[in-house]
Design an enzyme around this catalytic site. Sequence first.
Site, PDB file in Angstrom:
ATOM      1  CG  ASP A  95      57.972 -28.300   6.987  1.00  0.00           C
ATOM      2  OD1 ASP A  95      57.690 -27.119   7.209  1.00  0.00           O
ATOM      3  OD2 ASP A  95      58.827 -28.662   6.151  1.00  0.00           O
ATOM      4  CG  HIS A  96      55.416 -26.367   4.092  1.00  0.00           C
ATOM      5  ND1 HIS A  96      55.077 -25.093   3.693  1.00  0.00           N
ATOM      6  CD2 HIS A  96      56.763 -26.387   4.205  1.00  0.00           C
ATOM      7  CE1 HIS A  96      56.167 -24.365   3.580  1.00  0.00           C
ATOM      8  NE2 HIS A  96      57.214 -25.127   3.878  1.00  0.00           N
ATOM      9  CD  GLU A 169      58.769 -28.778   2.066  1.00  0.00           C
ATOM     10  OE1 GLU A 169      59.146 -29.477   3.016  1.00  0.00           O
ATOM     11  OE2 GLU A 169      58.957 -27.565   2.003  1.00  0.00           O
ATOM     12  CG  HIS A 212      59.978 -25.132  -0.414  1.00  0.00           C
ATOM     13  ND1 HIS A 212      58.636 -24.836  -0.439  1.00  0.00           N
ATOM     14  CD2 HIS A 212      60.370 -24.918   0.867  1.00  0.00           C
ATOM     15  CE1 HIS A 212      58.231 -24.472   0.761  1.00  0.00           C
ATOM     16  NE2 HIS A 212      59.275 -24.509   1.574  1.00  0.00           N
ATOM     17  CG  ASN A 271      61.722 -24.934   7.653  1.00  0.00           C
ATOM     18  OD1 ASN A 271      61.889 -24.582   8.820  1.00  0.00           O
ATOM     19  ND2 ASN A 271      60.533 -25.116   7.135  1.00  0.00           N
TER      20      ASN A 271
END
Length: 340
Positions: A95-96, A169, A212, A271
């Site tokens: 992820d990110h 996040e 988020h 997500n």
Amino acid sequence: MPIATPEVYNEMLDRAKAGKFAYPAINVTSSQTLHAALRGFAEAESDGIVQISTGGAEFLGGQYSKDMVTGAVALAEYAHIVAEKYPVNIALHTDHCPKDKLDGYVRPLLALSEERVKAGRRPLFQSHMWDGSAETLADNLAIAQELLEQARRAHIILEVEITPTGGEEDGVSHEINDNLYTTVDDAIRTAEALGLGDKGRYLLAASFGNVHGVYKPGNVVLRPELLKELSEGVAAKFGKQSPFDFVFHGGSGSTEEEIRTALENGVVKMNLDTDTQYAFTRPVVDHVFRNYDGVLKVDGEVGDKKTYDPRTWGKLAEAGMAARVLAATQNLRSAGNALK
């Protein structure tokens, strides 16, 4: 079934797009949360995606060294073994990853998979995310071009985020404002830089007001219908219908109507992290409150080993998170759609 091959992962995404459903992408931070995700997918008869953020990988690397690559590789290798016991296909994703962590996370992982492929083996992960949303779009896409070529050589799909997702996040944060909406021009520039499959497959995290974390109704204005505008704008210029495989970030707390609109407009991956974190932790807190004297050695007593044994509350946590994953597959319409 084993972890999805590159061919199976591509087929999963193609089926989702054609069938207007999406796969929940569940963030995991331990072997226990991994099993919770796998269990939820299996009980739903849904294929799915398991992902590790930079913070999750650092946690998995252990608090002594906090090495992200070690943590991600270790859990991925573990997943390749245990996933064979579950009757669904699972893709592994990171992820990110912002610019300052590329050299310590995504680039080494891409290199590792590229070496595996050269040796006749499968890549360790099936997709990686480059989060360049904090950069200018020109710099974002320039880095994406480099990563996409390396991902193509490693038989891996790249996910790109071209405009910001609000909230925070793993240390990356953006304000909740009008910048949280991708424009048609942004999408056209992305297609010009990365192609539409001819330079390698990629997933596109376009912004339509996504945030988020936890938020109450009314604090965030999602416009999933914007995805249709982006697709039509790019299709008009390049002549390719439904040009993008979209990703829905900040999916926790979304309404069923918002999710339905996103699915109709090309979202194939959504997500989930905040909701599944809570679903995992809530049964543990309940267990502690109900068994306070047993979990703690109150006033010099000995407590009750059966209540503080991590397996006791760990099973409850796994079941709670698995139930939330199952619910996500139902909301995203992937339940019952596993490849046989």
